[in-house]
Structure formats: C-alpha cells, structure tokens
Design a protein around this motif. Structure first.
Motif, short mmCIF file in Angstrom:
data_model
loop_
_atom_site.label_atom_id
_atom_site.label_comp_id
_atom_site.label_asym_id
_atom_site.label_seq_id
_atom_site.Cartn_x
_atom_site.Cartn_y
_atom_site.Cartn_z
N GLN A 63 0.83 -1.20 0.00
CA GLN A 63 0.00 0.00 0.00
C GLN A 63 0.87 1.26 0.00
O GLN A 63 0.63 2.18 -0.78
N ASN A 64 1.88 1.30 0.85
CA ASN A 64 2.76 2.46 0.92
C ASN A 64 3.55 2.64 -0.37
O ASN A 64 3.73 3.77 -0.84
N LYS A 112 1.18 4.01 -3.06
CA LYS A 112 0.91 5.43 -2.80
C LYS A 112 2.07 6.32 -3.25
O LYS A 112 1.89 7.33 -3.91
N CYS A 143 2.30 6.47 -7.10
CA CYS A 143 1.29 7.37 -7.66
C CYS A 143 1.64 8.83 -7.37
O CYS A 143 1.49 9.70 -8.25
N GLU A 144 2.09 9.10 -6.18
CA GLU A 144 2.48 10.47 -5.81
C GLU A 144 3.54 11.01 -6.77
O GLU A 144 3.43 12.13 -7.27
N CYS A 155 -5.35 4.32 -2.76
CA CYS A 155 -3.96 4.79 -2.79
C CYS A 155 -3.82 6.00 -3.70
O CYS A 155 -3.11 6.96 -3.38
N TYR A 156 -4.49 5.96 -4.84
CA TYR A 156 -4.44 7.09 -5.76
C TYR A 156 -5.01 8.35 -5.09
O TYR A 156 -4.40 9.42 -5.16
N ASP A 213 -5.22 9.04 -1.91
CA ASP A 213 -4.27 9.50 -0.88
C ASP A 213 -3.08 10.20 -1.52
O ASP A 213 -2.62 11.24 -1.04
N SER A 214 -2.58 9.64 -2.62
CA SER A 214 -1.42 10.21 -3.31
C SER A 214 -1.75 11.59 -3.88
O SER A 214 -0.90 12.48 -3.89
#
Length: 153
Positions: free
Chosen positions: A57-58, A61, A64-65, A116-117, A119-120
C-alpha cells in the motif's frame, strides 16, 4: 532467564520478544510442539501478511504520488524530474519484488488502487502547493500501466 519466567508464570512474548522468537524457533526445530506458544505464534504469522499488505500500500501510494508530481508540477519538472523518475523506478521495482515473493497479493493491489491514488493526490497537492483539483480525481492510468516500467505520464 526462560526458566525464571516459567517459574514466575510470566509470558516471554510480553517480556522479551526477541528471546521469545529464538525460543519458539528452537521448539519448532526440535518438534517440541506441546510447549509452543501457539496463540502468539499464530498472531505473529497473521501479522506478517498485514505487514506485506501495508508495505505494498505504501509503495503504491508513493509511486502514484511521484507520477502525479512528474505530470502536473510543471515549475519543478526540470529541477526534479530525474529524481522523480528514479523514485518511480525504485517503487515499481519494490512492488515487483513483493509480488514475486507473494504473487497472491497481486489482486490486493487492484483492491487498494483507488484509495492509494486518492491518498497520493492529496499528498502531491500538499507537497507541491498546487490546488487539489489540479490532480484528477480518477487515476491517471490503469493499474497495469502505472506498474509498467516503460510508462511515464
């Protein structure tokens, strides 16, 4: 020390985790299954799966960031694009290594991709100072493309 803990009816798991692991391994190696702390061992084994999922997950993220920063943070692109591309490659490789070790986690990536997207997107907005609406609400590419080592936005 172990004998003293047993005498005091103290759980080694709660007092010295490293020693508990070493003692558990010894017991398993000699097949002394009756004295294994099964409750805590089962909890630890289940936690391994949670850790792998959290790591994926991390990594997703962060991937994507950096893809978002590369695509939308225009005034920093010349100064940071080499760094961002390096990070993108690194995160893709780490995700690939995780999936090689545990192929059954591949469907999990699809499950968490949207979250995740999202959050990113927030992180990219905060780090860049750009308004959140600069970054599209929907992912900029399908998951397969995001993971493709030859694709950049």
């Amino acid at each position: 020390m172990v004998a003293q803990l047993i005498k005091n009816k103290t759980n080694l798991y709660d007092t010295d985790y490293n020693l508990w692991i070493l003692e558990t391994v010894k017991k398993l190696e000699i097949r002394d299954f009756n004295s294994v702390d099964w409750e805590n061992l089962i909890e630890e084994v289940l936690d391994l799966s949670k850790r792998d999922k959290r790591k994926l997950q991390n990594l997703l993220k962060r991937l994507c960031e950096h893809l978002l920063k590369l695509k939308y943070w225009e005034w920093e692109i010349e100064r940071n694009k080499k760094h961002w591309r390096g990070e993108i490659t690194n995160f893709r490789q780490q995700i690939q290594y995780q999936l090689e070790d545990s192929p059954s986690l591949k469907p999990y990536l699809a499950e968490i991709y949207s979250q995740c997207y999202g959050d990113s997107r927030k992180i990219a907005s905060q780090k860049s100072g750009l308004p959140l609406n600069t970054f599209p609400e929907s992912p900029i590419a399908p998951l397969e493309q995001i993971l493709d080592e030859n694709w950049l936005p």
